[in-house]
Design a protein around this motif. Sequence first.
Motif, PDB file in Angstrom:
ATOM      1  N   ILE A   3       0.832  -1.209   0.000  1.00 37.99           N
ATOM      2  CA  ILE A   3       0.000   0.000   0.000  1.00 37.99           C
ATOM      3  C   ILE A   3       0.871   1.266   0.000  1.00 37.99           C
ATOM      4  CG2 ILE A   3      -1.669   1.308   1.352  1.00 37.99           C
ATOM      5  CD1 ILE A   3      -2.911  -1.317   2.242  1.00 37.99           C
ATOM      6  N   ASN A   4       1.934   1.263   0.764  1.00 34.51           N
ATOM      7  CA  ASN A   4       2.825   2.429   0.794  1.00 34.51           C
ATOM      8  C   ASN A   4       3.503   2.655  -0.566  1.00 34.51           C
ATOM      9  OD1 ASN A   4       2.243   3.017   3.479  1.00 34.51           O
ATOM     10  ND2 ASN A   4       3.925   1.756   4.255  1.00 34.51           N
ATOM     11  N   PHE A   5       3.833   1.558  -1.246  1.00 27.70           N
ATOM     12  CA  PHE A   5       4.408   1.696  -2.588  1.00 27.70           C
ATOM     13  C   PHE A   5       3.379   2.278  -3.555  1.00 27.70           C
ATOM     14  CE2 PHE A   5       5.594   0.016  -6.775  1.00 27.70           C
ATOM     15  CZ  PHE A   5       6.908   0.437  -6.851  1.00 27.70           C
ATOM     16  N   PHE A   6       2.136   1.839  -3.418  1.00 29.21           N
ATOM     17  CA  PHE A   6       1.051   2.398  -4.238  1.00 29.21           C
ATOM     18  C   PHE A   6       0.871   3.889  -3.957  1.00 29.21           C
ATOM     19  CE2 PHE A   6      -3.453   3.566  -4.378  1.00 29.21           C
ATOM     20  CZ  PHE A   6      -3.750   3.318  -5.708  1.00 29.21           C
ATOM     21  N   ILE A   7       0.916   4.264  -2.683  1.00 31.58           N
ATOM     22  CA  ILE A   7       0.749   5.678  -2.301  1.00 31.58           C
ATOM     23  C   ILE A   7       1.887   6.531  -2.865  1.00 31.58           C
ATOM     24  CG2 ILE A   7       0.784   7.269  -0.334  1.00 31.58           C
ATOM     25  CD1 ILE A   7      -0.716   5.120   1.265  1.00 31.58           C
ATOM     26  N   ALA A   8       3.114   6.027  -2.775  1.00 32.38           N
ATOM     27  CA  ALA A   8       4.265   6.795  -3.276  1.00 32.38           C
ATOM     28  C   ALA A   8       4.178   7.012  -4.783  1.00 32.38           C
ATOM     29  CB  ALA A   8       5.561   6.074  -2.911  1.00 32.38           C
ATOM     30  N   SER A   9       3.766   6.005  -5.512  1.00 30.18           N
ATOM     31  CA  SER A   9       3.670   6.129  -6.968  1.00 30.18           C
ATOM     32  C   SER A   9       2.558   7.088  -7.369  1.00 30.18           C
ATOM     33  CB  SER A   9       3.431   4.750  -7.594  1.00 30.18           C
ATOM     34  OG  SER A   9       4.505   3.868  -7.290  1.00 30.18           O
ATOM     35  N   VAL A  10       1.394   6.967  -6.729  1.00 28.58           N
ATOM     36  CA  VAL A  10       0.290   7.872  -7.056  1.00 28.58           C
ATOM     37  C   VAL A  10       0.629   9.310  -6.639  1.00 28.58           C
ATOM     38  CG1 VAL A  10      -2.145   8.380  -6.611  1.00 28.58           C
ATOM     39  CG2 VAL A  10      -1.408   6.015  -6.920  1.00 28.58           C
ATOM     40  N   ASN A  11       1.316   9.458  -5.530  1.00 29.50           N
ATOM     41  CA  ASN A  11       1.717  10.793  -5.078  1.00 29.50           C
ATOM     42  C   ASN A  11       2.667  11.453  -6.086  1.00 29.50           C
ATOM     43  OD1 ASN A  11       1.943  12.914  -2.914  1.00 29.50           O
ATOM     44  ND2 ASN A  11       4.087  12.275  -3.014  1.00 29.50           N
ATOM     45  N   THR A  12       3.603  10.674  -6.623  1.00 33.69           N
ATOM     46  CA  THR A  12       4.504  11.216  -7.649  1.00 33.69           C
ATOM     47  C   THR A  12       3.729  11.620  -8.896  1.00 33.69           C
ATOM     48  OG1 THR A  12       6.291   9.804  -6.842  1.00 33.69           O
ATOM     49  CG2 THR A  12       6.525  10.697  -9.062  1.00 33.69           C
ATOM     50  N   LEU A  13       2.752  10.797  -9.270  1.00 33.41           N
ATOM     51  CA  LEU A  13       1.957  11.114 -10.447  1.00 33.41           C
ATOM     52  C   LEU A  13       1.130  12.378 -10.249  1.00 33.41           C
ATOM     53  CD1 LEU A  13       0.786  10.308 -13.236  1.00 33.41           C
ATOM     54  CD2 LEU A  13      -0.945   8.977 -11.994  1.00 33.41           C
ATOM     55  N   VAL A  14       0.517  12.516  -9.066  1.00 34.27           N
ATOM     56  CA  VAL A  14      -0.399  13.642  -8.840  1.00 34.27           C
ATOM     57  C   VAL A  14       0.356  14.934  -8.556  1.00 34.27           C
ATOM     58  CG1 VAL A  14      -2.220  14.517  -7.329  1.00 34.27           C
ATOM     59  CG2 VAL A  14      -2.248  12.129  -8.079  1.00 34.27           C
ATOM     60  N   ASN A  15       1.299  14.882  -7.624  1.00 34.88           N
ATOM     61  CA  ASN A  15       1.929  16.109  -7.132  1.00 34.88           C
ATOM     62  C   ASN A  15       3.185  16.521  -7.894  1.00 34.88           C
ATOM     63  OD1 ASN A  15       0.016  16.456  -5.049  1.00 34.88           O
ATOM     64  ND2 ASN A  15       1.117  14.970  -3.774  1.00 34.88           N
ATOM     65  N   LYS A  16       3.646  15.703  -8.811  1.00 34.79           N
ATOM     66  CA  LYS A  16       4.822  16.079  -9.597  1.00 34.79           C
ATOM     67  C   LYS A  16       4.511  16.104 -11.090  1.00 34.79           C
ATOM     68  CE  LYS A  16       8.381  14.658  -6.310  1.00 34.79           C
ATOM     69  NZ  LYS A  16       9.606  13.835  -6.103  1.00 34.79           N
ATOM     70  N   THR A  17       4.077  14.961 -11.629  1.00 30.13           N
ATOM     71  CA  THR A  17       3.856  14.891 -13.077  1.00 30.13           C
ATOM     72  C   THR A  17       2.664  15.739 -13.499  1.00 30.13           C
ATOM     73  OG1 THR A  17       4.712  12.624 -12.990  1.00 30.13           O
ATOM     74  CG2 THR A  17       3.601  13.313 -15.001  1.00 30.13           C
ATOM     75  N   LYS A  37       0.431   8.271 -17.430  1.00 33.10           N
ATOM     76  CA  LYS A  37      -0.596   8.000 -16.411  1.00 33.10           C
ATOM     77  C   LYS A  37      -1.181   6.599 -16.584  1.00 33.10           C
ATOM     78  CE  LYS A  37      -4.684   9.346 -17.065  1.00 33.10           C
ATOM     79  NZ  LYS A  37      -5.914  10.126 -17.339  1.00 33.10           N
ATOM     80  N   VAL A  38      -1.478   6.212 -17.805  1.00 30.57           N
ATOM     81  CA  VAL A  38      -2.054   4.882 -18.048  1.00 30.57           C
ATOM     82  C   VAL A  38      -1.068   3.786 -17.640  1.00 30.57           C
ATOM     83  CG1 VAL A  38      -2.840   3.302 -19.854  1.00 30.57           C
ATOM     84  CG2 VAL A  38      -3.590   5.688 -19.862  1.00 30.57           C
ATOM     85  N   LYS A  39       0.185   3.981 -17.977  1.00 32.29           N
ATOM     86  CA  LYS A  39       1.190   2.964 -17.651  1.00 32.29           C
ATOM     87  C   LYS A  39       1.385   2.839 -16.144  1.00 32.29           C
ATOM     88  CE  LYS A  39       6.009   1.743 -18.562  1.00 32.29           C
ATOM     89  NZ  LYS A  39       7.264   2.138 -19.264  1.00 32.29           N
ATOM     90  N   VAL A  40       1.514   3.971 -15.458  1.00 28.37           N
ATOM     91  CA  VAL A  40       1.768   3.937 -14.009  1.00 28.37           C
ATOM     92  C   VAL A  40       0.565   3.392 -13.256  1.00 28.37           C
ATOM     93  CG1 VAL A  40       2.163   5.402 -11.991  1.00 28.37           C
ATOM     94  CG2 VAL A  40       3.485   5.778 -14.072  1.00 28.37           C
ATOM     95  N   LEU A  41      -0.610   3.903 -13.562  1.00 28.27           N
ATOM     96  CA  LEU A  41      -1.800   3.458 -12.830  1.00 28.27           C
ATOM     97  C   LEU A  41      -2.138   2.003 -13.118  1.00 28.27           C
ATOM     98  CD1 LEU A  41      -4.167   6.561 -12.995  1.00 28.27           C
ATOM     99  CD2 LEU A  41      -2.804   5.733 -11.066  1.00 28.27           C
ATOM    100  N   HIS A  42      -1.847   1.526 -14.305  1.00 28.52           N
ATOM    101  CA  HIS A  42      -2.104   0.111 -14.609  1.00 28.52           C
ATOM    102  C   HIS A  42      -1.307  -0.795 -13.665  1.00 28.52           C
ATOM    103  CE1 HIS A  42      -2.657  -3.601 -16.852  1.00 28.52           C
ATOM    104  NE2 HIS A  42      -1.330  -3.749 -16.878  1.00 28.52           N
ATOM    105  N   ASN A  43      -0.023  -0.500 -13.534  1.00 29.82           N
ATOM    106  CA  ASN A  43       0.823  -1.319 -12.653  1.00 29.82           C
ATOM    107  C   ASN A  43       0.416  -1.195 -11.187  1.00 29.82           C
ATOM    108  OD1 ASN A  43       2.324  -2.169 -14.874  1.00 29.82           O
ATOM    109  ND2 ASN A  43       3.795  -0.491 -14.678  1.00 29.82           N
ATOM    110  N   GLN A  44       0.121   0.023 -10.762  1.00 31.76           N
ATOM    111  CA  GLN A  44      -0.203   0.235  -9.359  1.00 31.76           C
ATOM    112  C   GLN A  44      -1.558  -0.370  -8.985  1.00 31.76           C
ATOM    113  OE1 GLN A  44       2.028   1.365  -7.247  1.00 31.76           O
ATOM    114  NE2 GLN A  44       3.393   1.471  -9.026  1.00 31.76           N
ATOM    115  N   LEU A  45      -2.517  -0.312  -9.874  1.00 34.79           N
ATOM    116  CA  LEU A  45      -3.817  -0.899  -9.579  1.00 34.79           C
ATOM    117  C   LEU A  45      -3.741  -2.430  -9.534  1.00 34.79           C
ATOM    118  CD1 LEU A  45      -6.128   1.403 -11.724  1.00 34.79           C
ATOM    119  CD2 LEU A  45      -5.926   1.350  -9.227  1.00 34.79           C
ATOM    120  N   VAL A  46      -2.939  -3.030 -10.402  1.00 34.61           N
ATOM    121  CA  VAL A  46      -2.735  -4.479 -10.350  1.00 34.61           C
ATOM    122  C   VAL A  46      -2.065  -4.869  -9.043  1.00 34.61           C
ATOM    123  CG1 VAL A  46      -1.483  -6.402 -11.397  1.00 34.61           C
ATOM    124  CG2 VAL A  46      -2.709  -4.787 -12.858  1.00 34.61           C
ATOM    125  N   LEU A  47      -1.075  -4.124  -8.628  1.00 36.08           N
ATOM    126  CA  LEU A  47      -0.400  -4.389  -7.350  1.00 36.08           C
ATOM    127  C   LEU A  47      -1.374  -4.290  -6.181  1.00 36.08           C
ATOM    128  CD1 LEU A  47       2.061  -4.592  -5.391  1.00 36.08           C
ATOM    129  CD2 LEU A  47       2.322  -2.119  -5.678  1.00 36.08           C
TER     130      LEU A  47
END
Length: 370
Positions: free
Chosen positions: A232-246, A319-329
């Motif tokens: 879950i923490n890995f999912f949070i870190a990836s989504v946070n990078t996507l939202v607050n940086k990219t 976004k599609v690539k990152v969220l696909h991996n994170q949602l599967v995880l």
Amino acid sequence: MSDCSNDTTTLGTSKQATEEVKSNSEESTMAQESPKNSAAEIPVTSNGEVDDSHEHGFNRDLKRSLPAGLGLSETQITSHGFESTKEGVIEAGAFQGGQRTQTKSGPVILADETKNPAMEKLELVRKWSLNTYKCTRQIISEKLGRGSRTVDLELEAQIDILRDNKKKYENILKLAQTLSTQLFQMVHTQRQLGDAFADLSLKSLELHEEFGYNADTQKLLAKNGETLLGAINFFIASVNTLVNKTIEDTLMTVKQYESARIEYDAYRTDLEELNLGPRDANTLPKIEQSQHLFQAHKEKYDKMRNDVSIKLKFLEENKVKVLHNQLVLFHNAIAAYFAGNQKQLEQTLKQFHIKLKNPGVDAPSWLEEQ
């Protein structure tokens, strides 16, 4: 007696005549010597020509001493040779040799090399103030419904979707952080509960096996909870990078695009107002300057619009690539945890290269890493 007086008068008259003759002779002698003296003072060059440098120096000194209000264009002083009876003649007229043109009064134009840094800063402040005023007027006129604005319907729709998605992703990120906090508290409680069961298993002989089973179960749940917490923490870190940086970086470009659009519309409106007015010698330079500024801001607007389009395209792919991996995880980790499948849970973390930190174990020192 009369004879003596007559003799005395005759004698005085003769003396006066003698003195007049002497003075006349002295004056004639001086007149003859004066040309010689003046001729002796005239410098002669090696070619036998008269040197006029002293004459021109005298001319310059006399011209400087003349008052400026005489109204004479130039003054030339010429001296004649020793054959003339005049020492010098001052002639008024246009003097061609060594002529000096007087500067006319008017505005002083500073060259680029002599500009003062303070004046340059003042010019920058003036331009910024004028630009801010025009942009503010454009914004107010748009809000009041009086001014027109340039709209790219396709691009504006993509920007609205991006902003809406950002809000939704921020909500998901907030809920995932809440779940992580609660799961951490639950894992901590399960670990403490397992330690308590294990302690009672050692002290209660009659319930040794029962306390032992519960202690093992709570410890296993705590271990699986830590594994799920890592996912879950890995999912949070990836989504946070996507939202607050990219996404935030793309929205910053969108803000620059909107500022360029406001400037473009402001200078476009200014040019339209000048074109509707009269065209004369006073307004034509203003129209040309406004046309130049309008063209510069139009190029800036087109460039920023192109940049936003490119960034939106790459953002969508990323976004599609990152969220696909994170949602599967996230799905696999949650399903394995509540199914009690420890092996599948650990395999999910290995699939996404997630390393867990063992609780209570310090990080290895640099000597151990070597």
